[in-house]
Design an enzyme around this catalytic site. Sequence first.
Site, PDB file in Angstrom:
ATOM      1  N   GLY A  37     -10.847  13.269  29.375  1.00  0.00           N
ATOM      2  CA  GLY A  37     -11.067  12.365  28.238  1.00  0.00           C
ATOM      3  C   GLY A  37     -12.470  12.522  27.694  1.00  0.00           C
ATOM      4  O   GLY A  37     -12.672  12.734  26.493  1.00  0.00           O
ATOM      5  N   HIS A  38     -13.462  12.449  28.593  1.00  0.00           N
ATOM      6  CA  HIS A  38     -14.853  12.622  28.169  1.00  0.00           C
ATOM      7  C   HIS A  38     -15.081  14.042  27.620  1.00  0.00           C
ATOM      8  O   HIS A  38     -15.765  14.229  26.615  1.00  0.00           O
ATOM      9  CB  HIS A  38     -15.808  12.457  29.351  1.00  0.00           C
ATOM     10  CG  HIS A  38     -15.724  11.133  30.062  1.00  0.00           C
ATOM     11  ND1 HIS A  38     -15.192  11.001  31.320  1.00  0.00           N
ATOM     12  CD2 HIS A  38     -16.117   9.894  29.687  1.00  0.00           C
ATOM     13  CE1 HIS A  38     -15.282   9.738  31.711  1.00  0.00           C
ATOM     14  NE2 HIS A  38     -15.822   9.032  30.733  1.00  0.00           N
TER      15      HIS A  38
HETATM   16  P1  AMP Z   1     -16.776   5.641  29.934  1.00  0.00           P
HETATM   17  O1  AMP Z   1     -17.465   6.664  30.774  1.00  0.00           O
HETATM   18  O2  AMP Z   1     -15.526   5.092  30.550  1.00  0.00           O
HETATM   19  O3  AMP Z   1     -17.711   4.580  29.425  1.00  0.00           O
HETATM   20  O4  AMP Z   1     -16.258   6.405  28.645  1.00  0.00           O
HETATM   21  C1  AMP Z   1     -17.152   7.116  27.824  1.00  0.00           C
HETATM   22  C2  AMP Z   1     -16.450   7.475  26.545  1.00  0.00           C
HETATM   23  O5  AMP Z   1     -15.311   8.273  26.824  1.00  0.00           O
HETATM   24  C3  AMP Z   1     -15.943   6.231  25.796  1.00  0.00           C
HETATM   25  O6  AMP Z   1     -16.154   6.417  24.412  1.00  0.00           O
HETATM   26  C4  AMP Z   1     -14.487   6.212  26.150  1.00  0.00           C
HETATM   27  O7  AMP Z   1     -13.697   5.578  25.169  1.00  0.00           O
HETATM   28  C5  AMP Z   1     -14.172   7.699  26.226  1.00  0.00           C
HETATM   29  N1  AMP Z   1     -12.977   7.919  27.022  1.00  0.00           N
HETATM   30  C6  AMP Z   1     -12.721   7.441  28.273  1.00  0.00           C
HETATM   31  N2  AMP Z   1     -11.482   7.787  28.661  1.00  0.00           N
HETATM   32  C7  AMP Z   1     -10.932   8.474  27.633  1.00  0.00           C
HETATM   33  C8  AMP Z   1      -9.666   9.092  27.416  1.00  0.00           C
HETATM   34  N3  AMP Z   1      -8.703   9.057  28.329  1.00  0.00           N
HETATM   35  N4  AMP Z   1      -9.452   9.706  26.239  1.00  0.00           N
HETATM   36  C9  AMP Z   1     -10.416   9.735  25.289  1.00  0.00           C
HETATM   37  N5  AMP Z   1     -11.629   9.185  25.426  1.00  0.00           N
HETATM   38  C10 AMP Z   1     -11.886   8.557  26.591  1.00  0.00           C
END
Ligand code: AMP
Length: 297
Positions: A37-38
């Site tokens: 995702g990231h």
């Molecule tokens: P986090 O590390 O969970 O704060 O996420 C960092 C960024 O990655 C945020 O903008 C999230 O929305 C994005 N993100 C997390 N999981 C996913 C995913 N499965 N698909 C797309 N973007 C994601």
Amino acid sequence: VIERLETPDLAAAWCADRRAAVQTLGFVPTMGALHEGHLGLVRRAADENERVCVSVFVNPLQFNDPRDFERYPRDFTADADLLAANGCDMVFTGTLAEFFAGSEGDMERVARRDPGPAAASLEGEHRPGHFEGVATIVGRLFEVVEPDRAYFGLKDYQQSLVVTDVARAMAHAMNREIEVIACPTAREASGLARSSRNELLSAAQRTEAAAIHRALLAARDAWHAESVRDAAVLAARMRAVLEPTSLVVEYAELRDPEAWTAVQPAGPMERAVALVAARAGEVRLIDNVRLDGAARV
Ligand code: AMP
């Protein structure tokens, strides 16, 4: 090779050098434990900008539950290796004290940023203080990096609305428009949205958790195949999928993606996003799907 910087001051200097060289800068804020995702956001940033930087900071301000903060997975070395392989030029981190001068690392002494109207209800209601914490760190990160474009995931739907408002609110003071780009949700083969917290699920919980996406697709199918436009009926379709499972549902609701409201709209909807939060054991998961339009995200 990737530049690994340990403080926000070093990161700010690196970013200022890139701006002085008139290079466009794409920015992806993260809390680490990186997954596809990231990395999809990072690759998109690399496609659209001359330089890409990523922050890795497990932000204590946005955790309403201290146990969730403690068990949040952390692996900065593995993260830096993945980033290097996906087009990132610089990754930085820092401590709370370094990000917020004068706080001395005490959360109570950090001045919070108002997250605005998109924080109303759902995540904002179930995680008190969460969006204040998100808006505060994202505002600070935008000051450090001053990117041309910042990439966020639609997986965190309400967050993408909040950070768009933060960028807009800061534009005047920074004399810079930061374009916030919301990217589609990356999923596992089962449909489960990728999340750093998935690492904390048992094999059985991971199987159960896929029901969240099935519930969202049930609403989407009702929208398309049966032309259901009543939010209460669409929400009931989601609950019918979730209720037979062991997941504990916090909410399963609809919103108009173009006009955020604290409560679910009554009457026929023209546009809709379906949003779910549920717990598998101790692990809290969120996901959403846009019902109208062609994009299957
Ligand atoms: P986090 O590390 O969970 O704060 O996420 C960092 C960024 O990655 C945020 O903008 C999230 O929305 C994005 N993100 C997390 N999981 C996913 C995913 N499965 N698909 C797309 N973007 C994601």
